[in-house]
Design a protein around this motif. Structure first.
Motif, PDB file in Angstrom:
ATOM      1  N   THR A   1      -5.867 -18.623  -5.552  1.00  0.00           N
ATOM      2  CA  THR A   1      -6.269 -17.844  -4.381  1.00  0.00           C
ATOM      3  C   THR A   1      -6.212 -18.692  -3.118  1.00  0.00           C
TER       4      THR A   1
ATOM      5  N   ALA B   1      -4.927  -6.642  -5.496  1.00  0.00           N
ATOM      6  CA  ALA B   1      -3.717  -7.404  -5.193  1.00  0.00           C
ATOM      7  C   ALA B   1      -2.896  -7.669  -6.446  1.00  0.00           C
TER       8      ALA B   1
ATOM      9  N   LEU C   1      -3.363   0.119  -8.487  1.00  0.00           N
ATOM     10  CA  LEU C   1      -4.063  -0.279  -7.268  1.00  0.00           C
ATOM     11  C   LEU C   1      -5.271   0.630  -7.026  1.00  0.00           C
TER      12      LEU C   1
ATOM     13  N   HIS D   1      -5.176 -14.207  -0.255  1.00  0.00           N
ATOM     14  CA  HIS D   1      -4.126 -14.132  -1.262  1.00  0.00           C
ATOM     15  C   HIS D   1      -4.733 -14.307  -2.650  1.00  0.00           C
TER      16      HIS D   1
ATOM     17  N   ARG E   1      -0.167 -12.981  -3.918  1.00  0.00           N
ATOM     18  CA  ARG E   1      -0.029 -11.666  -3.295  1.00  0.00           C
ATOM     19  C   ARG E   1      -1.090 -11.485  -2.207  1.00  0.00           C
ATOM     20  N   PRO E   2      -0.729 -10.871  -1.091  1.00  0.00           N
ATOM     21  CA  PRO E   2      -1.710 -10.674  -0.014  1.00  0.00           C
ATOM     22  C   PRO E   2      -2.788  -9.683  -0.419  1.00  0.00           C
ATOM     23  N   THR E   3      -3.999  -9.942   0.037  1.00  0.00           N
ATOM     24  CA  THR E   3      -5.120  -9.041  -0.239  1.00  0.00           C
ATOM     25  C   THR E   3      -5.425  -8.207   0.994  1.00  0.00           C
TER      26      THR E   3
ATOM     27  N   GLY F   1      -5.901  -7.855   6.509  1.00  0.00           N
ATOM     28  CA  GLY F   1      -4.711  -7.976   5.679  1.00  0.00           C
ATOM     29  C   GLY F   1      -3.458  -7.787   6.520  1.00  0.00           C
TER      30      GLY F   1
ATOM     31  N   GLN G   1       0.711  -4.035   4.587  1.00  0.00           N
ATOM     32  CA  GLN G   1      -0.098  -3.817   3.396  1.00  0.00           C
ATOM     33  C   GLN G   1      -1.306  -2.925   3.717  1.00  0.00           C
TER      34      GLN G   1
ATOM     35  N   TYR H   1      -2.135   0.537   1.768  1.00  0.00           N
ATOM     36  CA  TYR H   1      -3.436   0.835   1.163  1.00  0.00           C
ATOM     37  C   TYR H   1      -4.022   2.111   1.760  1.00  0.00           C
TER      38      TYR H   1
END
Length: 434
Positions: free
Chosen positions: A46, A250, A258, A392, A396-398, A410, A414, A418
């Motif tokens: 992370t 993520a 998701l 991350h 992967r980006p959060t 974020g 993304q 979301y």
């Protein structure tokens, strides 16, 4: 409880008064989440980063980066002491012993380490990033935020004479007393300290917590600060936070996974904890959609914490949802914790009295309300909205959507993805106080 705060501030020596004195000087929920991460996601990589939402405050020009680096390095040298580990193993938390597994406590003693960090100043703001295993990065959140906030405080204190420091703290103590006096007469009130991350200083938080315990008695539920709970025999308060569903989301490969990640997290949590620790935080991707689509077993959880929605609206929404699921709201707990102060605490308590058990998690405006206390008339002691968030998980980006458009975090593309998946129902656009 008599501490000469003005004299200590006037003669500050960081080796005598390090900002973080113990690894327990963190929110209790961080330790609960650390055990959860250690148990379920020990290999997840992370990164966390610090962000100042009060952009008008150029913290990189106020806080000494060299002093911040010294404080962060000092935290990395700390280790859990034997007495702290014995307390974690044997103390009663939420009415139960044995919340922390012996294998986890052994790992804390022998193997726990904080990750390295990257620190610089960019465009007048502090750039601070932590990379590593999730077990190495997650604990940095509170240590970093309390360090930055206290160094900001110390920079402002340096501009005051000893007499001016006396006046500053006299005014702050008077303001604290007036708040406590109003709460003292409220029947069946329950309020806890949630103010570690944005406190004025460690010494001031300790002063405030002891004052609250002495003045409010049983109305004071305890403190989220584990070290102060350990040191002063108080209840340690806390459960979980946004980074958990953010990481699981993520890691999802499809839109369906998701959407389901927020409930997968709750299922894993209830496999690890139980009872009073089953407090959901549904606003990571929006509370309204969370409740609407939640599996029925979620309604069996002990309660809900509202962190980014108007707490009057959030509490009413939770009560209506419980009734629609055939549960008695009077048996549940509703916790408000976003930018609270006395008027709102009293108003919320009255609003929910007899309808649901209510508790207030009082943060910034309990442990860092020095507004209008500066004898020089400047605003250098005003709190800032600074956060340290997971950005991350396994590369992967959060994303955090929140119930407030202004708290969304974020990459833009993304965040938009979301929002398409979770929707915008119940999301508001209101100023962020702290």
């Amino acid at each position: 409880m008599i501490i000469n705060l003005a004299r200590r501030a006037h003669n500050h020596n960081w080796e005598l008064d390090p900002i973080t004195r113990s690894l327990l000087d963190t929110d209790f929920y961080k330790l609960l989440m650390l055990q959860f991460i250690w148990k379920h996601f020990p290999q997840m990589q992370t990164s966390f980063s610090v962000s100042n939402r009060s952009t008008h405050m150029r913290l990189g020009e106020i806080v000494s980066i060299d002093e911040l680096r010294e404080q962060l390095d000092q935290v990395r040298r700390l280790r859990y002491t034997r007495s702290e580990l014995i307390w974690l193993a044997g103390n009663t938390f939420y009415g139960r012993r044995g919340i922390f597994e012996s294998a986890f406590l052994d790992w804390l003693e022998k193997d726990f380490r904080l990750s390295d960090y990257e620190l610089s100043v960019r465009d007048g703001q502090i750039s601070l990033v932590f990379h590593g295993l999730w077990t190495e990065t997650t604990m940095w959140e509170i240590y970093a935020l309390s360090a930055i906030n206290e160094l900001k405080t110390r920079a402002s204190l340096k501009r005051l004479s000893e007499l001016e420091l006396d006046i500053l703290y006299a005014r702050a103590k008077t303001k604290l007393w007036e708040k406590m006096a109003r709460l003292r007469d409220v029947d069946e009130l329950r309020v806890s300290d949630f103010g570690t991350r944005r406190r004025h200083s460690f010494l001031w938080q300790e002063y405030v917590v002891r004052a609250m315990a002495d003045t409010l008695g049983g109305k004071f539920g305890g403190t989220s600060n584990t070290y102060l709970a350990y040191k002063h025999d108080l209840e340690a308060i806390g459960t979980n936070a946004h980074e958990l569903p953010m990481a699981l989301a993520a890691a999802a490969d499809t839109d369906e996974e998701l959407k389901a990640a927020q409930y997968k997290l709750l299922d894993l949590w209830q496999q690890t904890y139980y009872g009073a620790l089953l407090i959901m935080l549904p606003d990571t991707f929006g509370t309204t959609q969370f409740l609407r689509d939640a599996p029925d077993w979620v309604a069996d959880w002990t309660g809900q914490r509202a962190d980014s929605k108007d707490p009057y609206v959030a509490g009413d929404e939770y009560i209506a949802w419980l009734k629609s699921r055939g549960r008695d709201p009077k048996s549940k707990l509703f916790i408000a914790s976003d930018a609270l102060d006395v008027d709102q605490i009293i108003g919320l308590h009255r609003h929910f009295s007899g309808r649901i058990r209510f508790s207030a998690g009082w943060g910034t405006l309990l442990t860092n309300d020095f507004r209008n206390c500066n004898p020089q008339g400047e605003d250098g002691f005003d709190p800032v909205s600074i956060v340290c968030k997971l950005d991350h998980a396994d590369g992967r980006p959060t994303v955090k959507l929140s119930d407030n458009f202004r708290k969304a975090m974020g990459p833009r593309e993304q965040v938009e993805r979301y929002r398409r998946i979770f929707g915008l129902e119940g999301v508001a656009d209101v100023p962020v106080i702290a």
